[in-house]
Design a protein around this motif. Structure first.
Motif, mmCIF file in Angstrom:
data_model
loop_
_atom_site.group_PDB
_atom_site.id
_atom_site.type_symbol
_atom_site.label_atom_id
_atom_site.label_comp_id
_atom_site.label_asym_id
_atom_site.label_seq_id
_atom_site.Cartn_x
_atom_site.Cartn_y
_atom_site.Cartn_z
ATOM 1 N N ASN A 90 1.277 -0.959 -0.099
ATOM 2 C CA ASN A 90 -0.386 0.085 0.270
ATOM 3 C C ASN A 90 0.847 1.066 0.192
ATOM 4 O OD1 ASN A 90 -2.460 -2.215 0.248
ATOM 5 N ND2 ASN A 90 -2.293 -1.585 2.588
ATOM 6 N N GLN A 91 1.928 1.019 0.690
ATOM 7 C CA GLN A 91 2.848 2.064 0.955
ATOM 8 C C GLN A 91 3.963 2.433 -0.510
ATOM 9 O OE1 GLN A 91 4.894 2.420 4.775
ATOM 10 N NE2 GLN A 91 2.864 2.293 5.934
ATOM 11 N N TYR A 92 3.825 1.394 -1.490
ATOM 12 C CA TYR A 92 4.475 1.550 -2.610
ATOM 13 C C TYR A 92 3.706 3.274 -3.432
ATOM 14 C CZ TYR A 92 7.073 0.676 -7.024
ATOM 15 O OH TYR A 92 7.993 0.239 -8.021
ATOM 16 N N PRO A 93 5.091 3.565 -3.979
ATOM 17 C CA PRO A 93 4.381 4.642 -4.646
ATOM 18 C C PRO A 93 4.010 4.369 -5.982
ATOM 19 C CG PRO A 93 6.564 5.462 -4.551
ATOM 20 C CD PRO A 93 6.196 4.175 -3.433
ATOM 21 N N TRP A 94 3.704 3.708 -6.251
ATOM 22 C CA TRP A 94 2.479 2.538 -7.975
ATOM 23 C C TRP A 94 2.370 4.023 -8.720
ATOM 24 C CZ3 TRP A 94 3.860 -0.759 -10.544
ATOM 25 C CH2 TRP A 94 2.997 -0.789 -11.800
ATOM 26 N N GLU A 95 1.783 4.943 -8.258
ATOM 27 C CA GLU A 95 1.185 6.062 -9.689
ATOM 28 C C GLU A 95 2.817 6.966 -9.501
ATOM 29 O OE1 GLU A 95 -2.046 3.812 -6.718
ATOM 30 O OE2 GLU A 95 -0.365 5.236 -6.559
ATOM 31 N N LYS A 96 3.120 7.448 -8.781
ATOM 32 C CA LYS A 96 4.390 8.601 -9.294
ATOM 33 C C LYS A 96 5.169 7.506 -10.050
ATOM 34 C CE LYS A 96 8.143 10.814 -6.911
ATOM 35 N NZ LYS A 96 8.942 11.369 -5.672
ATOM 36 N N ASN A 97 5.531 6.006 -10.160
ATOM 37 C CA ASN A 97 6.762 5.148 -10.999
ATOM 38 C C ASN A 97 5.644 4.460 -12.337
ATOM 39 O OD1 ASN A 97 8.277 5.450 -8.507
ATOM 40 N ND2 ASN A 97 7.984 2.922 -8.244
ATOM 41 N N LEU A 98 4.600 5.158 -12.350
ATOM 42 C CA LEU A 98 4.283 5.074 -13.463
ATOM 43 C C LEU A 98 4.012 5.709 -14.606
ATOM 44 C CD1 LEU A 98 0.433 2.853 -13.099
ATOM 45 C CD2 LEU A 98 2.499 2.027 -13.528
ATOM 46 N N ARG A 99 4.262 6.874 -14.290
ATOM 47 C CA ARG A 99 4.769 8.085 -15.275
ATOM 48 C C ARG A 99 5.543 8.209 -15.996
ATOM 49 N NH1 ARG A 99 3.930 12.785 -10.605
ATOM 50 N NH2 ARG A 99 2.232 12.180 -9.561
ATOM 51 N N HIS A 100 6.987 7.335 -15.087
ATOM 52 C CA HIS A 100 7.707 6.627 -16.590
ATOM 53 C C HIS A 100 8.086 5.979 -16.466
ATOM 54 C CE1 HIS A 100 8.947 10.977 -15.206
ATOM 55 N NE2 HIS A 100 9.246 10.706 -14.217
ATOM 56 N N ALA A 101 6.840 4.490 -16.631
ATOM 57 C CA ALA A 101 7.667 3.340 -16.827
ATOM 58 C C ALA A 101 7.047 2.781 -18.530
ATOM 59 C CB ALA A 101 5.596 2.405 -16.823
ATOM 60 N N ARG A 102 8.237 1.785 -18.721
ATOM 61 C CA ARG A 102 8.445 0.972 -20.115
ATOM 62 C C ARG A 102 7.685 -0.053 -20.302
ATOM 63 N NH1 ARG A 102 14.510 2.060 -21.152
ATOM 64 N NH2 ARG A 102 14.872 4.658 -20.575
ATOM 65 N N ILE A 103 6.572 0.574 -21.329
ATOM 66 C CA ILE A 103 5.827 -0.588 -21.455
ATOM 67 C C ILE A 103 6.187 -1.586 -23.243
ATOM 68 C CG2 ILE A 103 3.014 -1.451 -21.836
ATOM 69 C CD1 ILE A 103 2.718 1.182 -20.529
ATOM 70 N N GLN A 104 5.875 -2.770 -23.300
ATOM 71 C CA GLN A 104 6.338 -3.523 -24.374
ATOM 72 C C GLN A 104 5.543 -4.876 -24.769
ATOM 73 O OE1 GLN A 104 10.154 -5.939 -24.429
ATOM 74 N NE2 GLN A 104 9.262 -6.785 -26.315
ATOM 75 N N VAL A 105 4.152 -4.487 -25.684
ATOM 76 C CA VAL A 105 3.654 -5.831 -25.449
ATOM 77 C C VAL A 105 3.936 -6.756 -26.935
ATOM 78 C CG1 VAL A 105 0.671 -5.628 -26.327
ATOM 79 C CG2 VAL A 105 1.544 -3.590 -24.911
ATOM 80 N N ASP A 106 3.158 -7.662 -26.307
ATOM 81 C CA ASP A 106 3.572 -9.095 -27.491
ATOM 82 C C ASP A 106 2.285 -9.927 -27.408
ATOM 83 O OD1 ASP A 106 5.308 -10.653 -28.927
ATOM 84 O OD2 ASP A 106 5.841 -11.744 -27.852
ATOM 85 N N SER A 107 2.050 -9.770 -28.543
ATOM 86 C CA SER A 107 0.353 -10.670 -28.426
ATOM 87 C C SER A 107 0.366 -11.795 -29.158
ATOM 88 C CB SER A 107 -0.128 -9.339 -30.068
ATOM 89 O OG SER A 107 0.298 -9.573 -30.837
ATOM 90 N N GLN A 108 1.617 -12.258 -29.832
ATOM 91 C CA GLN A 108 2.066 -13.159 -30.769
ATOM 92 C C GLN A 108 0.220 -13.835 -30.946
ATOM 93 O OE1 GLN A 108 2.996 -16.212 -27.135
ATOM 94 N NE2 GLN A 108 3.877 -14.196 -26.279
ATOM 95 N N LEU A 109 0.303 -13.263 -32.027
ATOM 96 C CA LEU A 109 -0.705 -13.564 -33.293
ATOM 97 C C LEU A 109 -0.957 -14.742 -34.200
ATOM 98 C CD1 LEU A 109 -3.465 -10.787 -33.917
ATOM 99 C CD2 LEU A 109 -3.222 -12.232 -35.921
#
Length: 439
Positions: free
Chosen positions: A405-424
């Motif tokens: 609960n105390q982890y600053p998740w919302e703050k760290n999401l602002r600089h998150a790096r996202i990768q999606v692999d759909s494997q279609l």
């Protein structure tokens, strides 16, 4: 001996008296004495007040079908009451109804756009405490005001006012064009740390309003364009909305006729406030990323041909998996394995060969990855709303619930790096393997 008889007599007397008191119905309310509210709309009003709009279902004898010219239970307009609270509006509603207003059959709660953007928590409290508000009531956000949606909502097929909400929710679950959110889901997401939610988005269709207005006017010598509402004999025609760029947003879908209200897309919540709106295509992508949709129909652009569309049906092999590495920045990798059935190749190109099928899978997979990644970046980074929610997948990385609960998740999401692999993987080409060729 006589003492035992007295005891038996007293026991029989008290048993009879107790049974009479338990079966009493002095406070009963007959069906003919109740006004069932099926839809409740909440809009923000000046000076901190709230406008509550009620849709009342008028009971009708099912054996007497409504014929032409006869009014049915949907013909009565909504009742709007301005009060200091929802509870006060519920009480004042009885001043204009001949029967006692009851919310035991409430099916849908609609929040107006302005109210939802300013925060719904003050108006959510009485909805959670009052016994007549069931937790399975569907929650909706309007793109304008809740009163506009309730007033213009005219179902095409459903005759029962009490089943309209369930029928619309069934469409959302099968197609994914909009999420299905209940009152319990909304309250749980607001109270849970690091979690947010989406709700269905309703909007009054602008083109339908315009076409209805133009059809009521007399023709002045030319044929009317049902989409633009202009005269085709004029030199300059107003291009129909959606001609330049097709829109899948509620209230902007290019169509005429039908229900004047569109239920398409979603409203994005951060906490108890709406921060963004998604269209119907983005809502389907969200459902795939959330794991709540097993089958979805999609059109992709065939850039290798004549820039025409390829229609496919997506089937999820298994729920999506999220691999998250906490740090600065946070790395989020999404695996989304899916099968695809080809249902339309507009360009007529033949992808049946092995190399053609691999090429088809490659650019479909690339387009789907790009769209899913763009949507996640929009929700998590730009909007700061974890409505998937991705935070559930990082819980095992914390020893205690307090540390999570105390982890600053919302703050760290602002600089998150996202990768999606759909494997279609393309599995089937429909009932016709090769395209039709012109002689």
């Amino acid at each position: 001996m006589w003492k035992n008889k007295i005891k038996r007599g007293l026991a029989v007397f008290w048993m009879c008296a107790a049974s009479l008191s338990m079966s009493g119905c002095y406070d009963r309310q007959e069906l003919e004495q109740q006004a069932f509210i099926t839809t409740l709309g909440l809009d923000k009003a000046p000076d901190g007040m709230v406008d509550c709009t009620f849709r009342v279902a008028v009971p009708k004898n099912p054996s007497s079908a409504s014929g032409p010219g006869q009014e049915d239970d949907r013909s009565n307009g909504p009742i709007t009451i301005r009060a200091r609270s929802v509870n006060e509006a519920m009480l004042i509603a009885n001043t204009s109804l001949e029967r006692n207003a009851t919310f035991s059959h409430l099916g849908t709660i609609i929040f107006g756009k302005t109210l939802a953007q300013n925060g719904i928590l003050p108006y959510l409290q009485p909805l959670l405490r009052f016994r007549e508000f069931r937790q399975t009531v569907t929650v909706v956000v309007s793109k304008s005001t809740a009163r506009d949606v309730i007033q213009n909502f005219k179902p095409m097929l459903e005759q029962s006012a009490g089943r309209i909400g369930d029928s619309v929710a069934g469409v959302g679950r099968r197609t994914g064009l909009f999420p299905v959110t209940y009152l319990h889901d909304l309250s749980s997401a607001i109270q849970s740390p690091h979690e947010d939610i989406l709700t269905p988005l309703y909007g009054v269709n602008k083109i339908t309003e315009k076409s209805d207005a133009s059809s009521s006017q007399e023709s002045n010598g030319g044929e009317k364009d049902s989409f633009s509402g202009t005269n085709k004999s004029q030199e300059k025609l107003t291009p129909p909305l959606g001609k330049k760029k097709m829109s899948f947003a509620a209230g902007e879908i290019a169509r005429t006729g039908g229900n004047p209200v569109d239920f398409a897309g979603a409203a994005v919540f951060r906490g108890d406030k709406v921060v963004d709106f998604l269209d119907a295509r983005q809502a389907i992508l969200y459902q795939l990323l959330h794991g709540g949709l097993r089958n979805a129909k999609f059109d992709f652009t065939d850039k290798s041909g004549k820039f025409q569309d390829i229609g496919i049906t997506l089937h999820t092999e298994r729920p999506p998996s999220y691999h998250i590495k906490l740090g600065n920045p946070v790395f989020i990798r999404v695996s989304l394995p899916m099968d695809a059935d080809v249902i339309n190749i507009q360009s007529g190109r033949n992808y049946l060969s092995y190399s053609g099928q691999r090429h088809l899978e490659s650019f479909l997979d690339k387009q789907l990855d790009t769209e899913c990644q763009s949507l996640l970046e929009r929700l998590l980074i730009r909007d700061g709303s974890d409505c998937i929610p991705v935070s559930r997948y990082i819980r095992p990385q914390f020893l205690t619930d307090q540390a999570f609960n105390q982890y600053p998740w919302e703050k760290n999401l602002r600089h998150a790096r996202i990768q999606v692999d759909s494997q279609l993987h393309v599995r089937r080409f429909g009932i016709q393997m090769e395209p039709v060729e012109n002689r």
